[in-house]
Enzyme design. Sequence first.
Site, mmCIF file in Angstrom:
data_model
loop_
_atom_site.group_PDB
_atom_site.id
_atom_site.type_symbol
_atom_site.label_atom_id
_atom_site.label_comp_id
_atom_site.label_asym_id
_atom_site.label_seq_id
_atom_site.Cartn_x
_atom_site.Cartn_y
_atom_site.Cartn_z
ATOM 1 N N HIS A 1 145.786 -31.641 31.238
ATOM 2 C CA HIS A 1 144.486 -32.275 31.038
ATOM 3 C C HIS A 1 144.059 -32.086 29.590
ATOM 4 O O HIS A 1 144.564 -31.208 28.889
ATOM 5 C CB HIS A 1 143.452 -31.669 31.985
ATOM 6 C CG HIS A 1 143.607 -32.121 33.391
ATOM 7 N ND1 HIS A 1 143.275 -31.343 34.470
ATOM 8 C CD2 HIS A 1 144.069 -33.297 33.907
ATOM 9 C CE1 HIS A 1 143.501 -32.001 35.586
ATOM 10 N NE2 HIS A 1 143.997 -33.185 35.271
ATOM 11 N N GLY B 1 147.707 -39.858 32.609
ATOM 12 C CA GLY B 1 147.329 -39.513 33.983
ATOM 13 C C GLY B 1 146.340 -40.479 34.608
ATOM 14 O O GLY B 1 146.574 -41.002 35.701
ATOM 15 N N ASP C 1 150.399 -39.588 36.655
ATOM 16 C CA ASP C 1 150.591 -38.580 37.704
ATOM 17 C C ASP C 1 151.323 -39.184 38.893
ATOM 18 O O ASP C 1 152.210 -38.560 39.486
ATOM 19 C CB ASP C 1 149.241 -38.016 38.168
ATOM 20 C CG ASP C 1 148.450 -37.352 37.062
ATOM 21 O OD1 ASP C 1 149.062 -36.855 36.099
ATOM 22 O OD2 ASP C 1 147.213 -37.314 37.168
ATOM 23 N N ASP D 1 142.661 -28.525 34.210
ATOM 24 C CA ASP D 1 141.375 -27.995 33.746
ATOM 25 C C ASP D 1 140.431 -27.966 34.945
ATOM 26 O O ASP D 1 139.854 -28.991 35.301
ATOM 27 C CB ASP D 1 140.813 -28.875 32.632
ATOM 28 C CG ASP D 1 139.504 -28.349 32.074
ATOM 29 O OD1 ASP D 1 138.954 -27.366 32.626
ATOM 30 O OD2 ASP D 1 139.013 -28.931 31.087
ATOM 31 N N HIS E 1 140.535 -39.219 38.039
ATOM 32 C CA HIS E 1 141.714 -39.534 38.859
ATOM 33 C C HIS E 1 142.101 -38.344 39.745
ATOM 34 O O HIS E 1 143.273 -38.140 40.039
ATOM 35 C CB HIS E 1 142.866 -39.989 37.970
ATOM 36 C CG HIS E 1 143.316 -38.949 36.983
ATOM 37 N ND1 HIS E 1 142.526 -38.494 35.966
ATOM 38 C CD2 HIS E 1 144.489 -38.289 36.870
ATOM 39 C CE1 HIS E 1 143.185 -37.575 35.269
ATOM 40 N NE2 HIS E 1 144.377 -37.443 35.806
ATOM 41 N N ASP F 1 144.755 -38.719 42.473
ATOM 42 C CA ASP F 1 146.137 -38.774 41.988
ATOM 43 C C ASP F 1 146.667 -37.368 41.715
ATOM 44 O O ASP F 1 147.830 -37.059 41.997
ATOM 45 C CB ASP F 1 146.237 -39.598 40.702
ATOM 46 C CG ASP F 1 145.848 -41.051 40.899
ATOM 47 O OD1 ASP F 1 145.704 -41.485 42.054
ATOM 48 O OD2 ASP F 1 145.691 -41.743 39.883
ATOM 49 N N ARG G 1 150.300 -32.153 46.127
ATOM 50 C CA ARG G 1 150.723 -32.221 47.528
ATOM 51 C C ARG G 1 152.201 -32.610 47.619
ATOM 52 O O ARG G 1 152.956 -32.046 48.415
ATOM 53 C CB ARG G 1 149.860 -33.228 48.301
ATOM 54 C CG ARG G 1 150.137 -33.243 49.792
ATOM 55 C CD ARG G 1 149.232 -34.214 50.570
ATOM 56 N NE ARG G 1 147.838 -34.144 50.176
ATOM 57 C CZ ARG G 1 147.209 -35.075 49.460
ATOM 58 N NH1 ARG G 1 147.844 -36.167 49.062
ATOM 59 N NH2 ARG G 1 145.938 -34.950 49.148
#
Length: 126
Positions: free
Chosen positions: A11, A58, A63, A83, A90, A93, A99
């Site tokens: 980030h 991202g 991502d 961060d 997002h 995402d 996950r």
Amino acid sequence: MPAMKLALIAHDGKKNEMVALAAEFKTFLQGCQLMATGTTGGRLVAELGLSVERLLSGPHGGDLQIGARLAVGEVDAVIFLRDPMTPQPHEPDINALVRACDVHNVPCATNTAGARLMLERWAQLG
């Protein structure tokens, strides 16, 4: 042994930490197949001279691009310096990528302490 396929994401508030971490492990990372989201990848190329495949940023789908590659076995590990104090537009995402790491049992470090442990271990094995 084939080169490790490593995804690097940071980030905005963590990009300096990513560059510093990559500088610390530059010798090891030069032997890896690196991919990164847009700006992070650009900084790693410009500031450290690393060979990095740059994907979208991202917020523009980078991502998700990394998550798709991860799902088909094209990513061995992810370093995602998040961060936690700054809201991200997002966020879904980001959560999907983390996950996917869990679903596919792919190592994922989300802070410099975890990333350093992973990189130190792999550099020793390398």
